[in-house]
Design an enzyme around this catalytic site. Structure first.
Site, PDB file in Angstrom:
ATOM      1  N   LYS A 123      93.303 -37.276  41.919  1.00  0.00           N
ATOM      2  CA  LYS A 123      93.814 -36.235  42.819  1.00  0.00           C
ATOM      3  C   LYS A 123      92.660 -35.522  43.501  1.00  0.00           C
ATOM      4  O   LYS A 123      91.928 -34.761  42.889  1.00  0.00           O
ATOM      5  CB  LYS A 123      94.658 -35.202  42.053  1.00  0.00           C
ATOM      6  CG  LYS A 123      95.478 -34.361  43.004  1.00  0.00           C
ATOM      7  CD  LYS A 123      95.669 -32.931  42.579  1.00  0.00           C
ATOM      8  CE  LYS A 123      94.567 -31.978  42.896  1.00  0.00           C
ATOM      9  NZ  LYS A 123      94.303 -31.703  44.325  1.00  0.00           N
ATOM     10  N   GLU A 133      84.493 -29.898  33.766  1.00  0.00           N
ATOM     11  CA  GLU A 133      83.169 -29.628  34.360  1.00  0.00           C
ATOM     12  C   GLU A 133      83.350 -28.455  35.312  1.00  0.00           C
ATOM     13  O   GLU A 133      84.001 -28.606  36.356  1.00  0.00           O
ATOM     14  CB  GLU A 133      82.692 -30.852  35.159  1.00  0.00           C
ATOM     15  CG  GLU A 133      82.247 -32.020  34.331  1.00  0.00           C
ATOM     16  CD  GLU A 133      80.890 -31.802  33.699  1.00  0.00           C
ATOM     17  OE1 GLU A 133      80.293 -30.720  33.876  1.00  0.00           O
ATOM     18  OE2 GLU A 133      80.431 -32.715  33.009  1.00  0.00           O
ATOM     19  N   CYS A 189      77.311 -27.397  41.946  1.00  0.00           N
ATOM     20  CA  CYS A 189      77.572 -26.654  40.712  1.00  0.00           C
ATOM     21  C   CYS A 189      76.278 -26.363  39.957  1.00  0.00           C
ATOM     22  O   CYS A 189      76.133 -25.324  39.337  1.00  0.00           O
ATOM     23  CB  CYS A 189      78.520 -27.441  39.831  1.00  0.00           C
ATOM     24  SG  CYS A 189      77.929 -29.097  39.497  1.00  0.00           S
ATOM     25  N   GLU A 205      79.612 -17.003  40.659  1.00  0.00           N
ATOM     26  CA  GLU A 205      79.214 -18.202  41.398  1.00  0.00           C
ATOM     27  C   GLU A 205      79.602 -18.016  42.866  1.00  0.00           C
ATOM     28  O   GLU A 205      80.777 -17.844  43.175  1.00  0.00           O
ATOM     29  CB  GLU A 205      79.935 -19.421  40.812  1.00  0.00           C
ATOM     30  CG  GLU A 205      79.495 -20.705  41.456  1.00  0.00           C
ATOM     31  CD  GLU A 205      80.276 -21.912  40.942  1.00  0.00           C
ATOM     32  OE1 GLU A 205      81.507 -21.827  40.846  1.00  0.00           O
ATOM     33  OE2 GLU A 205      79.641 -22.933  40.649  1.00  0.00           O
TER      34      GLU A 205
HETATM   35  P1  NAD Z   1      88.789 -25.561  42.516  1.00  0.00           P
HETATM   36  O1  NAD Z   1      88.741 -25.222  41.075  1.00  0.00           O
HETATM   37  O2  NAD Z   1      89.379 -24.600  43.450  1.00  0.00           O
HETATM   38  O3  NAD Z   1      89.589 -26.931  42.731  1.00  0.00           O
HETATM   39  C1  NAD Z   1      89.206 -28.113  42.080  1.00  0.00           C
HETATM   40  C2  NAD Z   1      90.383 -29.077  42.060  1.00  0.00           C
HETATM   41  O4  NAD Z   1      91.423 -28.521  41.268  1.00  0.00           O
HETATM   42  C3  NAD Z   1      91.004 -29.363  43.419  1.00  0.00           C
HETATM   43  O5  NAD Z   1      91.401 -30.709  43.465  1.00  0.00           O
HETATM   44  C4  NAD Z   1      92.219 -28.447  43.427  1.00  0.00           C
HETATM   45  O6  NAD Z   1      93.241 -28.898  44.303  1.00  0.00           O
HETATM   46  C5  NAD Z   1      92.652 -28.525  41.991  1.00  0.00           C
HETATM   47  N1  NAD Z   1      93.444 -27.376  41.518  1.00  0.00           N
HETATM   48  C6  NAD Z   1      93.491 -26.122  42.025  1.00  0.00           C
HETATM   49  N2  NAD Z   1      94.328 -25.356  41.292  1.00  0.00           N
HETATM   50  C7  NAD Z   1      94.800 -26.144  40.295  1.00  0.00           C
HETATM   51  C8  NAD Z   1      95.683 -25.916  39.199  1.00  0.00           C
HETATM   52  N3  NAD Z   1      96.254 -24.725  38.993  1.00  0.00           N
HETATM   53  N4  NAD Z   1      95.946 -26.941  38.363  1.00  0.00           N
HETATM   54  C9  NAD Z   1      95.366 -28.157  38.546  1.00  0.00           C
HETATM   55  N5  NAD Z   1      94.517 -28.428  39.569  1.00  0.00           N
HETATM   56  C10 NAD Z   1      94.237 -27.428  40.432  1.00  0.00           C
HETATM   57  O7  NAD Z   1      87.280 -25.932  42.894  1.00  0.00           O
HETATM   58  P2  NAD Z   1      86.699 -26.279  44.321  1.00  0.00           P
HETATM   59  O8  NAD Z   1      86.693 -25.029  45.123  1.00  0.00           O
HETATM   60  O9  NAD Z   1      87.384 -27.488  44.854  1.00  0.00           O
HETATM   61  O10 NAD Z   1      85.207 -26.722  43.940  1.00  0.00           O
HETATM   62  C11 NAD Z   1      84.191 -25.821  43.712  1.00  0.00           C
HETATM   63  C12 NAD Z   1      84.037 -25.544  42.239  1.00  0.00           C
HETATM   64  O11 NAD Z   1      83.800 -26.774  41.546  1.00  0.00           O
HETATM   65  C13 NAD Z   1      82.853 -24.681  41.913  1.00  0.00           C
HETATM   66  O12 NAD Z   1      83.206 -23.718  40.966  1.00  0.00           O
HETATM   67  C14 NAD Z   1      81.839 -25.647  41.325  1.00  0.00           C
HETATM   68  O13 NAD Z   1      80.891 -25.078  40.461  1.00  0.00           O
HETATM   69  C15 NAD Z   1      82.708 -26.608  40.636  1.00  0.00           C
HETATM   70  N6  NAD Z   1      82.009 -27.885  40.417  1.00  0.00           N
HETATM   71  C16 NAD Z   1      81.555 -28.175  39.157  1.00  0.00           C
HETATM   72  C17 NAD Z   1      80.850 -29.336  38.933  1.00  0.00           C
HETATM   73  C18 NAD Z   1      80.358 -29.700  37.557  1.00  0.00           C
HETATM   74  O14 NAD Z   1      80.037 -30.869  37.351  1.00  0.00           O
HETATM   75  N7  NAD Z   1      80.295 -28.777  36.614  1.00  0.00           N
HETATM   76  C19 NAD Z   1      80.587 -30.207  39.984  1.00  0.00           C
HETATM   77  C20 NAD Z   1      81.056 -29.868  41.257  1.00  0.00           C
HETATM   78  C21 NAD Z   1      81.769 -28.709  41.459  1.00  0.00           C
END
Ligand code: NAD
Length: 488
Positions: A182, A258, A291, A392
């Site tokens: 997804k 993650e 991240c 962040e």
């Molecule tokens: P996000 O948490 O808003 O969304 C991530 C994913 O989760 C998307 O596909 C989104 O549609 C889905 N999602 C949103 N709400 C959900 C719910 N209630 N239930 C299930 N899925 C849901 O993150 P983002 O804005 O897309 O990405 C940025 C974030 O990702 C930052 O916090 C960054 O640090 C983190 N990130 C972490 C790593 C790592 O390896 N630790 C790597 C890349 C990004």
């Protein structure tokens, strides 16, 4: 104007539109204009994908036929490499990556990781005989058996979608799991192309499913709450990670999370290349949307003024260098969306109002085109209790915090709810390693050491996550361990 091919769902072996025909606009971060359309899946489409993945796991030979899996995943890897230019176009026009960032984590990094992933797969110990044991007068032969964990829901963020997809989906498929991928709403095409290539490779129905949709939570929450899904492999924000843990609880879902980071670099006063180390700390790569990006720079009080001067010059020099999409020496483009730009500008305003001193940037850039650009931004005189030091930001914003001595530096670095990454620079390597061992994060680079690679486990401490991606540990997230004991 660039236009990319439309993104289709890939469910139960079929490339198709959403059942109700819905599509949504995929926006270019460079221009703010529509660059493509993608299928907007409904709950019914996701239900079908889960049923297909469950069927393929329970009733096909995918979990048991490793030759077949290897051949098909190799084929998928070849097709992805052969389609590099399409992946590059998507990374630039959908994700907003500048060419310098495309060459790294956005496209070439993950494509180059395939060979090592196949190699790691070859080292999995599927069966391990434990020593026989005598219990109550008879001998028991004990065998540990590894088995694929089942149906995996892989939920991806928008910042480096291909990198994260390869890190999750390739190990899961190789090990015999079936997968529902997804993507984030802002980057559907980087996933739908993988569905398209899996179809071309001849994947059996239901083994890999790709389900894109406009609404951020809807499809992911179905995956997390459905009892037919065995594992959720999630990369994204800590807030959504918490929500997944909460709604995954009723089915005791196995979770691999993650999450976010607020990583610190400590540059000690004895760093032989002090100015270079400080100057290289500017947050520009992929506009700070990483991240593990180091976003808190800790410098000694004794060389603080010097560090501020170095940063003023470094940001001044960089001001003209960023923002060009096609320049292979440029790492920084726009933020992913208007929403993300508003969020980052909110943090910049918080930094100003809480008393940090802005020495570079801080504005929306208006000379780069119609997209979501923010100038590379640096705050100094920051204290670790300010909002910009705690939360962040996920944008091109560096905060600089002075420290007194080693203990103070360690205290500030660890004073965070996050624990993803970090770095230490010192002329005394033993001192740097000593400090690195006390930093509560999953990875730490010492004197420029590269702590992230395909064969190294990556993952956070504290609220930066649970579990590891990449390396052998990244495969183990998708395995169950069974014990079979036979009375001889
Ligand atoms: P996000 O948490 O808003 O969304 C991530 C994913 O989760 C998307 O596909 C989104 O549609 C889905 N999602 C949103 N709400 C959900 C719910 N209630 N239930 C299930 N899925 C849901 O993150 P983002 O804005 O897309 O990405 C940025 C974030 O990702 C930052 O916090 C960054 O640090 C983190 N990130 C972490 C790593 C790592 O390896 N630790 C790597 C890349 C990004």
């Amino acid at each position: 104007m660039t236009f990319l091919p439309e993104g289709k769902l890939y469910i139960d072996g079929q490339l198709r539109d959403a059942a109700n025909g819905a599509k949504y606009e995929d926006i270019s971060p460079w221009t703010g204009e529509v660059v493509a359309y993608a299928a907007d899946a409904s709950a019914e489409d996701m239900e079908e994908a889960i049923a297909a993945a469950r069927r393929a796991f329970d009733h096909s030979d995918w979990p048991t036929n490793s030759d077949k899996r290897l051949a098909l995943v190799h084929k998928l890897a070849e097709l992805m490499k052969a389609n590099r230019q399409r992946l590059v176009d998507i990374a630039i026009h959908e994700t907003g990556a500048a060419m310098g960032a495309v060459n790294m984590a956005n496209v070439d990094g993950p494509l180059n990781h395939f060979d090592k992933l196949f190699e790691i797969y070859g080292t999995i110990e599927w069966e391990k005989a434990m020593l026989d044991k005598e219990v109550w007068g008879s001998v028991h032969r004990r065998l540990l058996v590894k088995e694929p964990a089942g149906v995996v829901g892989a939920i991806i963020p928008w910042n480096v979608p291909l990198y994260i997809t390869v890190g999750k989906v390739i190990p899961a498929l190789l090990l015999g799991c079936t997968v529902i991928l997804k993507p984030a709403p802002d980057t559907p095409l980087m996933s739908t192309i993988i569905g398209e290539l899996a179809a071309e490779a001849g994947f059996p129905a239901g083994v890999l499913n790709v389900v894109s949709g406009k609404e951020p939570a809807l499809l992911g929450e179905i995956l997390v709450t459905d009892p037919r899904v065995d594992v959720i492999s999630f990369t994204g924000s800590t807030g959504v990670g918490r929500r997944i843990m909460e709604i995954g609880a009723p089915t005791l879902k196995r979770l691999f999370l993650e999450l976010g980071g607020k990583s610190a670099a400590i540059i000690f006063e004895d760093a032989p290349n002090f100015a270079e180390a400080v100057g290289q700390s500017i947050v520009c790569y992929h506009a700070g949307q990483g991240c593990a990006t180091i976003t808190r720079l800790l410098v000694p009080e004794s060389r603080y003024d010097e560090a501020v001067t170095v940063l003023e010059h470094a940001y001044d020099a960089y001001a003209q260098l960023w923002g060009k999409a096609e320049d292979p020496t440029n790492f920084m483009g726009p933020l992913i969306s208007q929403r993300q730009r508003d969020r980052v500008m909110g943090y910049i305003e918080a930094g100003k109002s809480e008393g940090a001193r802005l020495i570079a940037g801080g504005q929306i850039a208006t000379d780069k085109g119609g997209g979501f650009f923010i100038e590379p931004t640096c705050f100094v005189d920051v204290t670790n209790d300010m909002t910009i030091a705690r939360e962040e930001i996920f944008g091109p914003v560096l905060v600089v915090i002075p420290f007194k001595d080693d203990e103070d530096a360690i205290r500030i670095a660890n004073d965070s709810e996050y624990g993803l990454s970090g770095s230490v620079v010192s002329g005394d390597e033993a001192r740097a390693v000593r400090v690195a061992k006390r930093i509560r994060t999953g990875t730490v680079g010492v004197n420029g050491g590269m702590s992230m690679d395909v064969d190294l486990p990556f993952g956070g401490y504290k609220q930066s996550g649970l579990g590891k991606e990449w390396g052998l540990e990244g495969f183990e997230e998708y395995l169950e361990t069974k014990v079979i004991a036979t009375r001889a």
